[in-house]
Design a protein around this motif. Structure first.
Motif, mmCIF file in Angstrom:
data_model
loop_
_atom_site.group_PDB
_atom_site.id
_atom_site.type_symbol
_atom_site.label_atom_id
_atom_site.label_comp_id
_atom_site.label_asym_id
_atom_site.label_seq_id
_atom_site.Cartn_x
_atom_site.Cartn_y
_atom_site.Cartn_z
ATOM 1 N N VAL A 1 0.843 -1.199 0.000
ATOM 2 C CA VAL A 1 0.000 0.000 0.000
ATOM 3 C C VAL A 1 0.878 1.248 0.000
ATOM 4 O O VAL A 1 0.708 2.150 -0.823
ATOM 5 C CB VAL A 1 -0.934 0.000 1.233
ATOM 6 C CG1 VAL A 1 -1.694 1.315 1.327
ATOM 7 C CG2 VAL A 1 -1.898 -1.175 1.159
ATOM 8 N N LEU B 1 -5.599 0.770 -5.507
ATOM 9 C CA LEU B 1 -5.627 0.024 -4.239
ATOM 10 C C LEU B 1 -6.398 -1.279 -4.427
ATOM 11 O O LEU B 1 -5.957 -2.344 -4.001
ATOM 12 C CB LEU B 1 -6.303 0.860 -3.146
ATOM 13 C CG LEU B 1 -5.436 1.903 -2.440
ATOM 14 C CD1 LEU B 1 -6.307 2.803 -1.561
ATOM 15 C CD2 LEU B 1 -4.348 1.239 -1.590
ATOM 16 N N VAL C 1 -5.721 -6.639 -1.220
ATOM 17 C CA VAL C 1 -6.821 -5.784 -0.781
ATOM 18 C C VAL C 1 -8.142 -6.520 -1.013
ATOM 19 O O VAL C 1 -8.428 -6.955 -2.127
ATOM 20 C CB VAL C 1 -6.808 -4.437 -1.523
ATOM 21 C CG1 VAL C 1 -8.115 -3.691 -1.324
ATOM 22 C CG2 VAL C 1 -5.639 -3.591 -1.039
#
Lengths: 163, 573
Positions: free
Chosen positions: A19, A64, A70
């Motif tokens: 991230v 993301l 994720v």
């Protein structure tokens, strides 16, 4: 515009670095970042505050989402939400000023969590604006040290970010 | 249940994945795996001379076949040498699985011999990477790696295996998973029907449409559907550098490649279009020129498996996230039963205009009367000799653009080049990877004297495994594309773009046991090519001396729109 993005991510080694790496790699801003495991220990929840044009924010959420680890994310600023940040702040508190500091802490509903003859250490919770306002009210000259957790946020009402 | 060591699991998993070839180079951290490799015959390992070449070989194979290429390298320098090839595959969305060794887990973080944080180093250039924490994870992680590499928007996946995860004496139960499901990864399987309907309305109502086909059409195995749609509508088709071959280049409806060195007619048609149907292209900077001036009158439909590619650089009107194939099949069905039909009159006017643009430039170039060969001539001759049916694996530079412009690709997966990263040294090992898998096909590396020298050590690999690729080297004794930019932007100050002391390529090929043919005149060209391709079992290097002053045209004028082009050294739009 400022956005708060909440992310559920697999609680695995290296997931956080993906991230953080994504933000620097693609030239996105991170203003604050908080992360901790959730009630499900296989998942971490991460809150990022960032800013940018609509196009940049769209790219941030898409990129993301593209990270394999994720699981889910939501831009909390798209709806009603609650945001909180916690600050520990060490303040000079001597002479006449000592009472004034105490009063200001009360007004802001902070708690004095440690005391010496010349120092109050205060715990204060609120949104970023409230914490900034407290520092202004106290006066920077009296601030010895601050530590802020960064923003965490949750949607209002029955909206839930879970898998 | 079968008990295997981690090293044996690596090899068995690859066998169970039906992998035929792996490309690699041994070293301390992968010795257990290499020992397991030596005790089987199903998988053939190709020993390269530099790990970068291993990744490009795997990449070339992947681009030709659509299946992931597999690489095995050791820790530290082995892994870092592979990075350029991994990044090349990443930028062009090519499926690849790279297994690299790591120092024993007990030494990680201690700056051990040949230790590199490959998870960290590779992270920005992989679709995903895994570190093995326990030997029993190996089959599952390999299965996941192949799944991730080849599904959704494909890309390279790295598996980092510490040496102690492969210890031969530590045995664990082995079973190779039949399927994978991941809660955090589920690529779209079809497009949104409402969006597809909207797209069809726009598509059928267009008066100046173009169909804009990118690499995602090839990666998504949707070339047949794209071609069918284009032909059903009689709309002009443009294929990007990565999409060459997705639509037959010899067909009348194909109007070329867009962008920096695209055809005049493709760039003009894009600029003047009222509708662009983008299938799996990502409007990258080498295509769009100045984004704020990009195609001012066009509505844009964009089909892409990767939502982040949509509206990244160019805002689109109808985004469709999904696999090109299923979206196009749905579109074809809607077109077939639609009451509205394209406006035939408007379309025919549009074709008249496009044909006029086609007349204006049409890929022309000036031939020399002093006998010096033009690079364009060489590619045209290559096209003739190979009957347009070769795999063309290009390096990076002027020769790449000439090979894109002057070879006509009628089939997908035949044009193999490093489009996005622009990796010099890519072409030759990529060609080797293709030739190994398609031994009966003509496989050509089109290169330059600069690019070729970046991976020429693989001549040795070609001798060892008898890989008879043909190498067409457009030798201009300079870094041609750098030189062109210096001519155009730096008053011809050729800073470091002249390659002094080129090797005698003839002697070089001799040293490795290959054949070289030197070509200096037009008269020598066709016979040399014919001779080279007649030598089926030999690697032949064609050292073709060309005009070093030639530039690639058309060329977009920097910061302009798609219609702003240089058409020759002296002529611009």
């Amino acid at each position: 515009m400022r956005h708060i993005i909440a992310v559920l991510i697999e609680n695995e080694a290296g997931a956080l670095s993906r991230v953080v790496g994504l933000f620097s790699q693609r030239n996105f801003n991170i203003e604050t970042l908080t992360v901790a495991p959730t009630e499900d220990p296989t998942l971490s929840r991460l809150t990022v505050t960032t800013s940018g044009s609509d196009r940049v924010i769209e790219q941030i959420t898409k990129q993301l989402n593209k990270l394999i680890e994720v699981v889910k994310l939501v831009d909390l600023t798209e709806g009603d939400h609650i945001e909180r940040e916690m600050m520990l702040i060490k303040l000079k508190a001597t002479g006449q000023h000592r009472d004034e500091v105490k009063r200001t802490v009360d007004i802001f509903r902070g708690q004095i969590v440690d005391v010496t003859s010349s120092i109050y250490t205060v715990q204060l919770t609120g949104d970023q604006g409230k914490l900034d306002a407290f520092i202004n009210a106290i006066g920077e000259a009296y601030v010895l040290e601050t530590v802020r957790t960064g923003v965490s946020g949750i949607a209002r009402g029955d909206k839930v970010l879970s898998i | 249940m079968e008990m295997l060591s981690g090293a044996e699991m690596v090899i068995r998993s690859l066998q169970d994945q039906k992998v035929e070839y792996i490309y690699g180079y041994p070293g301390g951290a992968v010795l257990h795996i290499y020992d397991a490799l030596a005790q089987q015959e199903k998988i053939q390992h190709i020993l390269v001379r530099h790990e970068q070449a291993a990744t490009h070989m795997a990449d070339g194979y992947a681009r030709a076949s659509g299946n992931p290429g597999v690489v095995l390298v050791t820790s530290g320098p082995g892994a870092t040498n592979a990075i350029t090839g991994i990044a090349t595959a990443f930028m062009d969305s090519i499926p690849m699985v790279v297994i690299c060794g790591q120092v024993p887990s007990t030494l990680i973080g201690e700056d051990a011999f040949q230790e590199t944080d490959m998870m960290g180093v590779s992270r920005p250039v992989v679709k995903h990477n895994f570190a093995v924490k326990h030997p029993s994870e190996i089959p599952g992680l390999i299965k996941k790696a192949f799944y991730i590499a080849s599904s959704g928007r494909p890309g390279p996946v790295v598996i980092d295996i510490p040496k102690d995860m492969t210890t031969p004496t530590d045995k664990f139960e082995y079973s190779y998973p039949e399927s994978v499901s991941m809660r955090s990864y589920s690529p779209a399987t079809r497009g949104h029907s409402g969006q597809i309907k909207k797209a069809i309305e726009l598509l059928l109502g267009a008066r100046r449409p173009v169909i804009f086909v990118g690499g995602g059409t090839i990666g998504g195995r949707a070339c047949g559907e794209a071609t069918e749609l284009a032909q059903a509508l009689n709309y002009p088709v443009i294929t990007t550098l990565m999409g060459l071959g997705a639509y037959p280049s010899t067909d009348r409806q194909w109007i070329g490649m867009p962008g920096m060195h695209g055809t005049y007619e493709a760039n003009m048609a894009l600029h003047h279009s009222d509708l662009i149907l983008n299938i799996g292209a990502r409007f990258d900077d080498r295509v769009t020129n100045a984004t704020e001036k990009f195609c001012p009158t066009a509505k844009i439909i964009h089909i892409d498996i990767d939502p982040s590619s949509i509206s990244k650089t160019i805002a689109v009107d109808v985004p469709i996230v999904g696999p090109a194939k299923s979206v196009l099949l749905e579109m074809l069905a809607l077109v077939a039963k639609s009451d509205t039909q394209p406006d035939v009159g408007a379309l025919s006017d549009w074709w008249v205009e496009i044909d006029q643009w086609r007349q204006r430039h049409g890929g022309r170039y000036e031939r020399n009367d002093n006998g010096l060969l033009k690079p364009q001539q060489v590619i045209e001759a290559l096209y003739k000799v190979t009957k347009g049916d070769a795999y063309i694996c290009s390096d990076v530079g002027q020769h790449q653009m000439f090979a894109a412009q002057y070879y006509k690709y009628d089939k997908p997966n035949r044009w193999i080049n490093s489009g996005s990263l622009g990796t010099m040294g890519f072409g030759f090992p990529a060609a080797m990877g293709v030739k190994l898998h398609y031994p009966d096909a003509e496989v050509v590396c089109v290169t330059g004297d600069g690019s070729f020298q970046m991976n020429l050590q693989e001549l040795s690999t070609c001798s060892q495994y008898e890989i008879p690729v043909k190498i067409v080297c457009l030798n201009n004794q300079s870094l041609g594309m750098v030189r062109q930019w210096q001519d155009m932007n730096y008053e011809s100050r050729h800073s470091q773009s002249y390659v002094e002391s080129l090797p005698d390529f003839h002697k070089l090929m001799d040293a490795y046991g290959h054949k070289a043919i030197i070509v200096k005149t037009e008269a020598e060209l066709m016979p040399a090519l014919e001779q080279a391709f007649a030598l089926k079992d030999e690697l032949v290097f064609l050292d073709i001396h060309i005009d070093p002053t030639e530039h690639v045209y058309p060329m977009l004028v920097p910061k302009g729109s798609m219609r702003d082009m240089w058409l020759s050294k002296t002529e611009r739009t």
